[in-house]
Design a protein around this motif. Structure first.
Motif, short mmCIF file in Angstrom:
data_model
loop_
_atom_site.label_atom_id
_atom_site.label_comp_id
_atom_site.label_asym_id
_atom_site.label_seq_id
_atom_site.Cartn_x
_atom_site.Cartn_y
_atom_site.Cartn_z
N UNK A 162 1.06 -1.37 -0.43
CA UNK A 162 -0.01 -0.41 -0.27
C UNK A 162 0.90 1.37 0.17
N UNK A 163 2.13 1.23 0.31
CA UNK A 163 3.34 2.68 0.16
C UNK A 163 4.07 2.45 -1.14
N UNK A 164 4.49 1.58 -1.67
CA UNK A 164 5.22 0.92 -2.26
C UNK A 164 5.33 1.78 -3.72
N UNK A 165 6.75 2.38 -4.67
CA UNK A 165 6.52 3.15 -5.50
C UNK A 165 6.42 2.53 -6.89
N UNK A 166 6.48 2.68 -7.67
CA UNK A 166 5.31 3.86 -8.31
C UNK A 166 4.00 2.89 -8.00
N UNK A 167 3.02 4.32 -7.84
CA UNK A 167 1.57 3.94 -7.40
C UNK A 167 0.83 5.14 -7.64
N UNK A 168 1.40 5.01 -8.90
CA UNK A 168 0.39 5.44 -9.83
C UNK A 168 -1.03 6.47 -9.46
N UNK A 169 -0.59 7.45 -8.60
CA UNK A 169 -0.98 8.93 -8.84
C UNK A 169 -0.67 9.58 -9.68
N UNK A 170 -1.18 10.59 -9.41
CA UNK A 170 -1.17 11.70 -10.26
C UNK A 170 -0.07 12.32 -10.20
N UNK A 171 1.25 12.06 -9.64
CA UNK A 171 1.74 12.56 -9.75
C UNK A 171 2.59 11.89 -10.68
N UNK A 172 2.64 10.78 -11.03
CA UNK A 172 2.47 9.30 -11.64
C UNK A 172 2.43 9.96 -13.20
N UNK A 173 0.54 10.66 -13.16
CA UNK A 173 0.38 10.93 -14.61
C UNK A 173 0.79 12.31 -15.43
N UNK A 174 1.68 13.32 -14.32
CA UNK A 174 2.08 14.26 -14.04
C UNK A 174 3.99 13.74 -15.13
N UNK A 175 4.19 12.55 -15.29
CA UNK A 175 5.72 12.55 -15.22
C UNK A 175 5.89 11.65 -16.33
N UNK A 176 4.38 10.57 -16.52
CA UNK A 176 4.70 10.34 -18.03
C UNK A 176 4.05 10.94 -18.84
N UNK A 177 2.93 12.82 -18.89
CA UNK A 177 2.61 13.61 -19.73
C UNK A 177 4.01 14.26 -20.33
N UNK A 178 4.59 14.17 -18.87
CA UNK A 178 5.96 15.82 -19.30
C UNK A 178 7.09 14.63 -20.03
N UNK A 179 7.38 12.95 -20.38
CA UNK A 179 7.50 12.38 -21.16
C UNK A 179 7.04 11.74 -22.01
N UNK A 180 6.03 12.66 -22.11
CA UNK A 180 5.00 11.16 -23.83
C UNK A 180 5.99 11.81 -25.04
N UNK A 181 6.31 12.84 -24.82
CA UNK A 181 7.05 13.89 -26.25
C UNK A 181 8.61 13.49 -26.12
#
Length: 938
Positions: A749-768
């Motif tokens: 329940x505490x591990x990473x990557x947890x898939x929260x909206x921080x990870x949304x933003x991480x992936x969004x910025x790497x898409x290009x």
């Protein structure tokens, strides 16, 4: 027939400790084994347990009961869901009755909570809780609560707390354990533990537990430091992107900080705040004197030194994981929604206010619904308030009175800092001097065993958390620091600076808000809400809406932003003061006509103080903003049911970003292609019966695993997940030769990557950046390697297909998100660690849920650990300021904490379906909804 029972009010003095004759104690495992034997040991004995004991603790809800200490009769009216509405003629009678009624339904829960907050769980559950107790004694919640009660709280608040305690003790008077709760009946098999008297300090201490679980970015502070074992500053910065101000609006959009007056002004401020910011404080040279031992850092560079500091933090993380959860899992995904819409946009012409705090699922729910009504509001009796309370604490935490309504979400403001301390003998270094520790000795009583003694040591920055872990003591010899750091000598310790360890006045704030009549009253009351710092939204019957950020919020020197542990020996890193209340952000009647808080940034980048480096990233808040704007465009109006429907919105913003790209991937395998086609035409809504949602979330989980999970250090990966990995500080694929096997160390329940909206933003910025090193993964078994984004996406499509085949079957027509995404409600003591039969008695579930991570309907799950529900909207409410009787509410479970009582989980099915119950407020509405009427007589 009505009954008349006399119960003498017990003393509200110091709480008496329970005693025990237990021979061994390991989280209650022995006692539940004895209970199982009793349950299966014979027909007569089994019948006794199944009927007599189960029903013995059910509360009396009809007729009359005589209570010593009341000055007049009190009416307790319960509706068909067992929700009580209390009517009294004085404040003291009102809160005494609240204590009595909450104890009727929830005393076992209250007793466990007060043992947790005081570090006394070992008295109930034995030696298995000693380490937890030692950590909690080190924090000293009950000690600080006692200081608050004696030195900080107003005479009126003390009077209310005393009255509440008197009511709880009136309930306990003359009762055996089995008359209070089924759990006590189980405990009585192995020891003679008996609940002690309730005290006012027991109520105040609960605020510390709430503050701990809502404490801000301490977990991120630990994680950033741990990531340095395998990642460099640039890579860590990739994983902690700056807040996307240009896309997701902050809470306060109108007004801003006025440098001339040094105050925050509701009009004419700094505007909307465009731009992306400059990172997270972990760029080049991050960490100042606490270097990461990687490129750009300022550390000594020795691998052993870095490992020593990382091991310290790993030990601390393990202690934190073992602590009982009070109200929520502290992590990236946890949050809450609250928003308010002014009458210019509503059907009634008066404001609507919605709130749904996202907390760990618990049984019973952390919330207890209740109304507290003075028959005639006057100086003698000042309250007419209803809403969500905490069992064990007087007053209402979230709700409304006759004039105003309010809701809370966690602000995420950074009010904790970890400090590395140079210890020498009986002291610690501060500047060029050695300062002696402040020490105290604590005795931990253990059910069935010998008492344990610990010594708590404190520095100017707070208690030494590292004293509570043998691993920290052994491994704290080294840490990566710059050449200006003191000689390592005996090693470094870890101390915690936290606002909640200073006495405060939050208990005063609860009562002040409960009786506030307008915005000025509310703002004045909120200034007392010091810990935890919360976002408060407001609406009133006159048509006004507002937002305010209260809290005791520290200021720091320029070189210290709170994002990583700081050197305690350097005075330049200590807190410099507090943000003045007049400088804190607020809004009142904004021109746009609505305010949304969902853990996003509070203010734009022009605000002069660093409130935190770790806001939520705004996926939920911006979706709520968009939903409101879509309803009010062209003059549309919002109803109470529209607000409810918004709370249930299941739309996935990360799916909107990824699915168009996933559909472009050319897949050869016909079975994988069959699954991929589920995403064609999908509306990104994560309903429980959606096969597309099930497949997409599996693809998302596998994208995270392949891109990041396999590259993160063992300290943050799931416990038991073992990988052959490359040497530290590289992320690309490599040959098998030279790799080492590392196993994860963190709970699911505490591990990473947890898939929260921080990870949304991480992936969004790497898409290009389609060739980013993050998009690489080696071949594993028959699964192909990936060298760019689309190849990794293809691999994730394949892995997800076979993962769901194993979990849900080969036939995709049988797939559904709810089959993966299930909620179990577990009793947090015997229901968590007992044998199967006891869990069956106390626990409930599963429920198949829709929603998901960073959606408005935030039924959160941790992508590193699996698909099961980790946190939930713990309640939902919509207040209609045009007609308070048209307000609606629901709880996660029910009013009762008694297993097999009709109100144990009688709201859960409706909660899962997104329904809300009628919420009676006026005397007539309450009378019309009454099914049980109890009179408490003096």
């Amino acid at each position: 027939m009505p009954t008349d029972t006399t119960a003498a009010a017990a003393s509200t003095g110091q709480q008496a400790a329970g005693t025990s004759g237990r021979k061994k104690g390991r989280k209650g495992r022995l006692l539940v084994l004895v209970l199982v034997l009793a349950l299966i040991g014979g027909v007569a004995y089994g019948a006794y347990w199944s009927v007599s004991t189960v029903r013995a603790s059910f509360p009396q809800t009809k007729g009359s009961i005589t209570l010593e200490g009341l000055s007049g009769p009190v009416d307790v009216r319960r509706d068909g869901y067992g929700i009580p509405q209390i009517y009294a003629s004085s404040d003291e009678d009102l809160f005494m009755a609240q204590g009595y009624v909450q104890a009727q339904d929830r005393f076992y829960e209250m007793d466990v909570r007060r043992h947790m907050t005081s570090g006394r769980l070992s008295e109930m559950f034995g030696a298995g809780q000693v380490d937890n107790d030692a950590f909690l004694r080190t924090l000293g919640w009950d000690r600080i609560a006692k200081q608050e009660y004696e030195e900080k709280l107003s005479p009126a608040t003390k009077k209310y707390l005393q009255a509440y305690a008197k009511g709880v003790n009136a309930y306990l008077e003359g009762k055996q354990g089995k008359d209070i709760s089924l759990e006590y009946a189980a405990l009585s098999f192995e020891n003679d533990y008996k609940p002690g008297a309730w005290t006012p300090v027991d109520s105040v201490a609960w605020l510390k537990a709430m503050a701990w679980d809502l404490r801000g970015n301490m977990q991120d502070e630990i994680d950033r430091a741990l990531l340095t074992s395998r990642l460099g500053p640039k890579q860590i910065a990739d994983l902690y992107p700056s807040y996307p101000y240009s896309r997701n609006k902050p809470i306060v959009q109108e007004g801003g900080y006025d440098e001339g007056s040094g105050t925050f002004e509701a009009e004419g401020g700094s505007g909307d705040g465009e731009g992306e910011g400059d990172g997270t404080g972990l760029g080049e040279g991050a960490g100042s004197e606490l270097g990461g031992g990687t490129e750009g850092g300022t550390g000594a560079g020795a691998e052993g030194d870095a490992a020593g500091f990382e091991s310290q933090l790993t030990g601390l993380q393990r202690v934190l994981e073992d602590l009982p959860t009070a109200v929520g899992v502290n992590g990236d995904g946890i949050g809450s929604n609250s928003w308010v819409v002014s009458g210019q946009h509503t059907v009634s012409g008066k404001p609507l206010l919605a709130n749904d705090p996202h907390l760990s699922a618990s049984l019973p729910s952390v919330w207890y619904q209740m109304g507290l009504h003075c028959r005639d509001v006057s100086d003698k009796c000042r309250y007419d308030v209803t809403g969500y309370t905490f069992a064990g604490m007087p007053g209402v935490i979230i709700g409304h009175n006759q004039d105003i309504a309010w809701g809370l979400t966690n602000s995420g403001v950074d009010v904790t800092d970890l400090y590395l301390e140079k210890i020498t003998g009986d002291g610690y270094q501060y500047g060029d001097k050695v300062v002696p520790f402040e020490t105290r000795e604590e005795t931990i009583k253990v059910a069935g065993g010998a008492s344990r003694k610990i010594v708590v040591r404190e520095t100017n920055n707070g208690p030494l958390l590292s004293d509570r872990s043998d691993e920290l003591v052994k491994t704290g010899k080294k840490a990566t620091v710059d050449s200006a750091a003191p000689d390592r000598g005996d090693g470094y310790a870890v101390a915690l600076r936290w606002t909640a360890l200073d006495p405060g006045r939050t208990m005063d704030a609860v009562f002040a808000i409960n009786r506030a009549k307008d915005w000025d009253d509310f703002r004045e009351a909120s200034e007392l809400f010091e810990v935890p710092s919360q976002n408060l939204v407001y609406a009133d019957t006159e048509g006004h809406i507002g937002y305010t950020l209260p809290g005791r919020i520290p200021t720091r020197a320029e070189k210290h932003d709170g994002s990583v542990p700081a050197p305690g020996w350097d005075p330049d890193y200590e807190w410099t003061g507090w943000v003045d209340q007049d400088e804190l952000p607020y809004e009142f009647d904004p021109e746009r006509g609505y305010i949304v808080t969902a853990n996003q940034a509070v203010v734009d980048e022009d605000y002069p103080y660093t409130l935190t480096t770790d806001w939520g990233y705004g996926a939920r808040s911006q979706r709520i903003n968009d939903l409101i704007q879509s309803k009010i465009k062209d003059g549309g109006k919002i109803s109470t049911d529209d607000m409810r429907q918004m709370q249930l919105d299941n739309s996935s913003s990360i799916a909107k970003l990824l699915v168009p790209e996933l559909l472009k991937i050319d897949v050869d395998d016909e079975h994988v292609r069959e699954a991929q086609k589920l995403l064609e035409g999908w509306d990104y809504t994560q309903d429980a019966d959606s096969a597309a949602a099930a497949y997409f979330n599996s693809v998302w989980r596998n994208i995270l695993k392949l891109s990041f999970g396999h590259k993160l250090p063992k300290e943050v990966r799931v416990k038991g997940q073992c990988l052959w990995v490359e040497p530290a500080n590289t992320t690309g694929p490599a040959d098998e030769a030279g790799k080492v096997r590392e196993c994860g160390q963190r709970s699911a329940s505490q591990a990473q990557p947890d898939g929260g909206d921080r990870w949304f933003e991480v992936v969004r910025r790497l898409m290009a950046d389609e060739d980013s090193e993050w998009w690489t993964t080696p071949k594993r078994g028959t699964r192909p390697a990936a060298e760019n984004r689309d190849q990794l996406f293809k691999r994730a499509l394949i892995d997800a297909r076979w993962e769901l085949t194993a979990k849900l079957g080969k036939d995709i027509d049988t797939w559904s998100w709810g089959r993966l995404h299930r909620l179990f409600l577990d009793n947090q003591t015997l229901g968590s660690d007992g044998p199967g039969f006891v869990k069956y008695v106390l626990n409930r579930g599963p429920w198949k849920l829709g929603g998901g991570e960073a959606t408005v309907n935030a039924t959160g799950w941790n992508a590193a650990g699996g698909y099961g529900v980790v946190w939930v909207p713990s309640m939902r409410m919509v207040v209609n300021l045009g007609d308070l009787d048209k307000s609606r509410w629901i709880n996660l479970t029910g009013a009762s904490g008694h297993a097999y009582n009709a109100h144990y989980v009688d709201q859960t099915d409706k909660w899962a379906e997104g329904e809300l119950l009628e919420w009676a407020y006026s005397e007539k509405a309450v009378e019309d909804s009454t099914t049980d009427h109890l009179v408490l007589k003096p």
